[in-house]
Design a protein around this motif. Structure first.
Motif, PDB file in Angstrom:
ATOM      1  N   VAL A  50       6.804  34.180 -27.845  1.00 54.84           N
ATOM      2  CA  VAL A  50       7.544  33.956 -26.602  1.00 54.84           C
ATOM      3  C   VAL A  50       7.939  35.327 -26.053  1.00 54.84           C
ATOM      4  O   VAL A  50       8.762  36.025 -26.629  1.00 54.84           O
ATOM      5  N   GLU A  52       9.020  35.894 -22.709  1.00 58.02           N
ATOM      6  CA  GLU A  52      10.189  35.730 -21.844  1.00 58.02           C
ATOM      7  C   GLU A  52      10.601  34.273 -21.889  1.00 58.02           C
ATOM      8  O   GLU A  52       9.761  33.382 -22.032  1.00 58.02           O
ATOM      9  N   GLU A  53      11.904  34.023 -21.757  1.00 55.68           N
ATOM     10  CA  GLU A  53      12.397  32.645 -21.771  1.00 55.68           C
ATOM     11  C   GLU A  53      13.640  32.554 -20.903  1.00 55.68           C
ATOM     12  O   GLU A  53      14.595  33.307 -21.113  1.00 55.68           O
ATOM     13  N   GLU A  60      11.536  28.144 -17.575  1.00 52.68           N
ATOM     14  CA  GLU A  60      10.250  28.824 -17.709  1.00 52.68           C
ATOM     15  C   GLU A  60      10.167  29.647 -18.976  1.00 52.68           C
ATOM     16  O   GLU A  60      11.169  30.181 -19.464  1.00 52.68           O
ATOM     17  N   GLN A  61       8.941  29.751 -19.486  1.00 46.75           N
ATOM     18  CA  GLN A  61       8.630  30.617 -20.618  1.00 46.75           C
ATOM     19  C   GLN A  61       7.354  31.391 -20.301  1.00 46.75           C
ATOM     20  O   GLN A  61       6.448  30.869 -19.639  1.00 46.75           O
ATOM     21  N   LEU A  63       4.376  33.093 -22.481  1.00 48.87           N
ATOM     22  CA  LEU A  63       3.862  33.056 -23.844  1.00 48.87           C
ATOM     23  C   LEU A  63       2.611  33.891 -23.976  1.00 48.87           C
ATOM     24  O   LEU A  63       1.812  33.997 -23.037  1.00 48.87           O
ATOM     25  N   ARG A  79       2.231  30.985 -18.561  1.00 48.13           N
ATOM     26  CA  ARG A  79       3.591  30.681 -18.138  1.00 48.13           C
ATOM     27  C   ARG A  79       3.771  29.172 -18.166  1.00 48.13           C
ATOM     28  O   ARG A  79       2.923  28.433 -17.670  1.00 48.13           O
TER      29      ARG A  79
END
Length: 328
Positions: A50, A52-53, A60-61, A63, A79
């Motif tokens: 991950v 960004e989260e 949203e993430q 990956l 995303r």
């Protein structure tokens, strides 16, 4: 969800796969949402990070995913948008891997009247340059992986409360009076393990891309017998970390992933740790150990066998790194 195309004239190919699961939708959705568990749940998935989260459990993430597609491990960045209320997860690759020009899709988890769940997995994709051969390759990979992922999701979700007993993680460590880079170098050069490790009888290693390795290994057991395993590894030299997934597991297991983590310590030493995550197969346990065998007995035997081999590897890596420091 409306699929997108890379040009006004090139419409994406759209596929749909679905399966019925005898488990509550909340259980199924949680398995799809938790990407950190994907390597243990989904056969093709090797490793997920991950990047960004927005918020745990929703939003949203970003990956990065490594997965087996055909005969190779491919990596891409996606995303995702998670909606735990509607139980949908949309995804789109933002950095693709050839021959994919664009790829996206959606997971839909729907409750059935009997309390079970219907899972639908949608994909839309475009091949680079509209190449028909690439389109066929992508179509085969999407179909194969989608079917495998849905079946794995069904099998995992239907384990219910027994999953906690089937699934376990453990580790072994060594403190090394040597450099982290030398420990990593020993573990990275698995092609030399037959000469360096007493329990490795044979090992073939292919590295089509730097840091992505496929291993075919024969390991000696204490009774003199050998058993074969095939694995894929992703090696992060900048972090001194190697993650791997066993593609062919012993009959008592349904999944086995692991990682080597090498950490420089403040006192100048290095801690090298081998992590294993295992999911047992109840039918396989009975086949391998007898009809009366318990999961607890299987856990103990698996822990001892895997731990013995990884501890041996750690001791030899320790010796290698300490000799390198002594010679420098």
């Amino acid at each position: 969800m409306a699929p997108t195309a890379t040009s006004e004239t090139e419409a994406p190919h759209v596929t749909e796969h679905s399966i019925t699961v005898s488990a509550p939708p909340a259980t199924v959705y949680a398995l799809v949402a938790d990407v950190t568990a994907w390597p243990q749940v989904f056969g093709p998935t090797v490793h997920v990070e991950v990047l960004e989260e927005a918020a745990p459990g929703g939003g949203e993430q970003l990956l990065r995913i490594w997965a087996v597609a055909g005969e190779r491990v491919r990596t891409w960045t996606s995303r995702r948008t998670l909606d735990p209320v509607a139980r949908t997860i949309t995804f789109r690759q933002v950095v693709t891997a050839a021959p994919v020009a664009s790829m996206g899709g959606e997971w839909r988890v729907q409750e059935l009247e009997n309390g079970g769940t219907r899972v639908t997995l949608l994909h839309d994709y475009v091949a680079m340059n509209g190449d028909p051969a690439a389109e066929e390759l992508i179509a085969q990979a999407v179909d194969r992986n989608s079917r495998a992922e849905l079946l794995a999701l069904k099998n995992t979700a239907e384990q219910g409360d027994t999953r906690e007993e089937l699934h376990f993680t453990f580790s072994d460590s060594e403190i090394v009076f040597g450099a982290a880079g030398d420990v990593f170098a020993f573990l990275d050069r698995a092609d030399l393990w037959p000469q360096r490790l007493p329990h490795v009888a044979r090992l073939e290693l292919d590295e089509d891309e730097p840091g992505i390795q496929r291993m075919d290994m024969d390991t000696r057991s204490p009774d003199g017998s050998t058993h074969n395993t095939t694995s894929v590894r992703v090696c992060f030299e900048d972090r001194n970390v190697i993650v791997y997934k066993q593609l062919r597991v012993p009959v008592a297991m349904s999944g086995h992933t692991g990682r080597w983590v090498i950490e420089p310590l403040e006192d100048g030493t290095t801690r090298a740790t081998s992590w294993h995550t295992v999911t047992l197969d109840p039918d396989g346990v009975r086949t391998a150990l007898g009809p009366e065998a318990t999961l607890s007995e299987a856990r103990t035997l698996v822990r001892e066998a895997l731990g013995a081999n990884s501890s041996t590897t750690l001791r030899h890596a320790k010796q290698f790194a300490e000799e390198a420091r002594a010679e420098s």
